[in-house]
Design a protein around this motif. Structure first.
Motif, PDB file in Angstrom:
ATOM      1  N   GLY A 131      61.478  20.248  12.978  1.00 14.01           N
ATOM      2  CA  GLY A 131      60.522  18.830  12.152  1.00 14.01           C
ATOM      3  C   GLY A 131      58.336  19.476  11.982  1.00 14.01           C
ATOM      4  O   GLY A 131      58.427  18.238  11.837  1.00 14.01           O
ATOM      5  N   LEU A 132      58.738  20.449  12.432  1.00 15.55           N
ATOM      6  CA  LEU A 132      57.777  20.679  13.029  1.00 15.55           C
ATOM      7  C   LEU A 132      56.868  21.369  11.399  1.00 15.55           C
ATOM      8  O   LEU A 132      57.561  21.732  10.655  1.00 15.55           O
ATOM      9  N   LEU A 133      55.784  21.502  10.873  1.00 18.64           N
ATOM     10  CA  LEU A 133      54.678  21.822  10.334  1.00 18.64           C
ATOM     11  C   LEU A 133      55.016  23.710   9.953  1.00 18.64           C
ATOM     12  O   LEU A 133      54.897  23.971  11.829  1.00 18.64           O
ATOM     13  N   PRO A 134      55.250  24.177   9.072  1.00 20.80           N
ATOM     14  CA  PRO A 134      54.903  25.845   9.225  1.00 20.80           C
ATOM     15  C   PRO A 134      54.107  26.301  10.347  1.00 20.80           C
ATOM     16  O   PRO A 134      52.827  25.791   9.486  1.00 20.80           O
ATOM     17  N   GLY A 135      54.452  26.867  10.808  1.00 15.41           N
ATOM     18  CA  GLY A 135      53.459  27.626  11.715  1.00 15.41           C
ATOM     19  C   GLY A 135      52.742  26.719  13.437  1.00 15.41           C
ATOM     20  O   GLY A 135      52.253  27.185  13.048  1.00 15.41           O
ATOM     21  N   VAL A 136      53.323  26.169  12.878  1.00 12.86           N
ATOM     22  CA  VAL A 136      53.167  24.868  14.069  1.00 12.86           C
ATOM     23  C   VAL A 136      54.436  25.045  14.807  1.00 12.86           C
ATOM     24  O   VAL A 136      55.467  24.889  14.607  1.00 12.86           O
ATOM     25  N   SER A 137      53.898  25.483  16.410  1.00 12.39           N
ATOM     26  CA  SER A 137      55.725  25.482  17.198  1.00 12.39           C
ATOM     27  C   SER A 137      54.959  24.631  18.127  1.00 12.39           C
ATOM     28  O   SER A 137      54.412  24.057  19.187  1.00 12.39           O
ATOM     29  N   ARG A 138      57.091  24.345  18.872  1.00 10.92           N
ATOM     30  CA  ARG A 138      56.335  22.910  19.804  1.00 10.92           C
ATOM     31  C   ARG A 138      56.075  23.984  20.611  1.00 10.92           C
ATOM     32  O   ARG A 138      55.610  25.372  21.538  1.00 10.92           O
ATOM     33  N   ALA A 168      60.088  26.325  -0.308  1.00 17.07           N
ATOM     34  CA  ALA A 168      60.635  24.839   0.744  1.00 17.07           C
ATOM     35  C   ALA A 168      60.877  25.670   1.079  1.00 17.07           C
ATOM     36  O   ALA A 168      61.352  25.126   2.372  1.00 17.07           O
ATOM     37  N   ALA A 169      62.105  25.803   0.586  1.00 15.43           N
ATOM     38  CA  ALA A 169      62.806  26.723   1.480  1.00 15.43           C
ATOM     39  C   ALA A 169      62.666  27.435   2.498  1.00 15.43           C
ATOM     40  O   ALA A 169      63.460  27.228   4.243  1.00 15.43           O
ATOM     41  N   ALA A 170      62.244  28.460   3.061  1.00 14.83           N
ATOM     42  CA  ALA A 170      61.621  28.929   3.950  1.00 14.83           C
ATOM     43  C   ALA A 170      60.170  28.445   4.912  1.00 14.83           C
ATOM     44  O   ALA A 170      60.623  28.263   5.518  1.00 14.83           O
ATOM     45  N   ALA A 171      59.990  27.628   4.280  1.00 12.43           N
ATOM     46  CA  ALA A 171      59.661  26.503   4.827  1.00 12.43           C
ATOM     47  C   ALA A 171      60.405  25.501   6.051  1.00 12.43           C
ATOM     48  O   ALA A 171      60.282  25.288   7.037  1.00 12.43           O
ATOM     49  N   GLU A 172      61.394  25.068   5.719  1.00 16.31           N
ATOM     50  CA  GLU A 172      62.777  24.567   5.952  1.00 16.31           C
ATOM     51  C   GLU A 172      63.210  25.279   7.617  1.00 16.31           C
ATOM     52  O   GLU A 172      63.094  24.835   7.730  1.00 16.31           O
ATOM     53  N   ALA A 173      62.955  26.524   7.377  1.00 18.22           N
ATOM     54  CA  ALA A 173      63.744  27.291   8.178  1.00 18.22           C
ATOM     55  C   ALA A 173      63.237  27.792   8.793  1.00 18.22           C
ATOM     56  O   ALA A 173      63.195  27.685   9.488  1.00 18.22           O
ATOM     57  N   SER A 174      61.576  28.038   9.003  1.00 20.09           N
ATOM     58  CA  SER A 174      60.598  27.741  10.071  1.00 20.09           C
ATOM     59  C   SER A 174      61.026  26.891  10.647  1.00 20.09           C
ATOM     60  O   SER A 174      60.406  27.411  11.515  1.00 20.09           O
ATOM     61  N   ALA A 175      60.634  26.241   9.797  1.00 20.22           N
ATOM     62  CA  ALA A 175      60.736  25.022  11.129  1.00 20.22           C
ATOM     63  C   ALA A 175      61.658  24.362  11.932  1.00 20.22           C
ATOM     64  O   ALA A 175      61.612  24.078  12.689  1.00 20.22           O
ATOM     65  N   ALA A 176      63.281  24.835  11.365  1.00 22.62           N
ATOM     66  CA  ALA A 176      64.253  24.273  11.711  1.00 22.62           C
ATOM     67  C   ALA A 176      64.298  26.068  13.214  1.00 22.62           C
ATOM     68  O   ALA A 176      64.463  25.704  14.541  1.00 22.62           O
ATOM     69  N   ALA A 177      63.513  27.005  12.958  1.00 19.53           N
ATOM     70  CA  ALA A 177      63.896  27.759  13.374  1.00 19.53           C
ATOM     71  C   ALA A 177      62.432  27.719  14.810  1.00 19.53           C
ATOM     72  O   ALA A 177      62.628  27.855  16.140  1.00 19.53           O
ATOM     73  N   ALA A 178      61.436  26.795  14.872  1.00 20.67           N
ATOM     74  CA  ALA A 178      60.150  26.622  15.384  1.00 20.67           C
ATOM     75  C   ALA A 178      61.090  25.950  16.499  1.00 20.67           C
ATOM     76  O   ALA A 178      59.484  25.374  16.820  1.00 20.67           O
ATOM     77  N   GLY A 179      61.925  25.174  15.991  1.00 20.71           N
ATOM     78  CA  GLY A 179      61.785  23.193  17.016  1.00 20.71           C
ATOM     79  C   GLY A 179      62.270  22.301  16.228  1.00 20.71           C
ATOM     80  O   GLY A 179      62.329  21.111  16.946  1.00 20.71           O
TER      81      GLY A 179
END
Length: 83
Positions: free
Chosen positions: A29-36, A16-27
Motif C-alpha cells: 500500500g505504500l508509494l513506490p520508493g517509500v518503505s515502511r 503499474a504492475a511493477a509499482a504494485e509489485a514494489s509496493a507489496a514487497a516494501a510493506g
C-alpha cells in the motif's frame, strides 16, 4: 499511430504492475520508493491516539468554556461584593 497507442498502453500496464509489485514487497500500500518505517505501528498508534484526543477535546470544549464562564461570573461577584 495505432502502434504508438498500443505501445503506450503496454508500457502503462507494465509500469503499474511493477509499482504494485514494489509496493507489496516494501510493506504493501505504500508509494513506490517509500518503505515502511521501523516503528510504523507505533507511529500509526500515536497518530490514532492524537486524533481521538482531538475528538474528545472538540466534544468537551463547550462544557469547559461554559464552566470557565460561570467561574468568571462567580469570581466577579465575590470581588465586587467583598465576600
Amino acid at each position: 499511430m495505432r502502434q504508438d497507442e498500443d505501445d503506450l498502453r503496454e508500457r502503462v500496464a507494465r509500469d503499474a504492475a511493477a509499482a504494485e509489485a514494489s509496493a507489496a514487497a516494501a510493506g504493501g500500500g505504500l508509494l513506490p520508493g517509500v518503505s515502511r518505517l521501523q516503528r510504523q505501528e507505533g507511529v500509526e498508534d500515536g497518530f490514532k491516539s492524537a486524533v481521538q484526543g482531538l475528538g474528545r477535546l472538540k466534544r468537551d470544549m463547550p462544557a469547559v468554556v461554559a464552566k470557565m464562564e460561570r467561574a468568571r461570573v462567580a469570581g466577579e461577584y465575590v470581588v465586587t461584593r467583598g465576600r
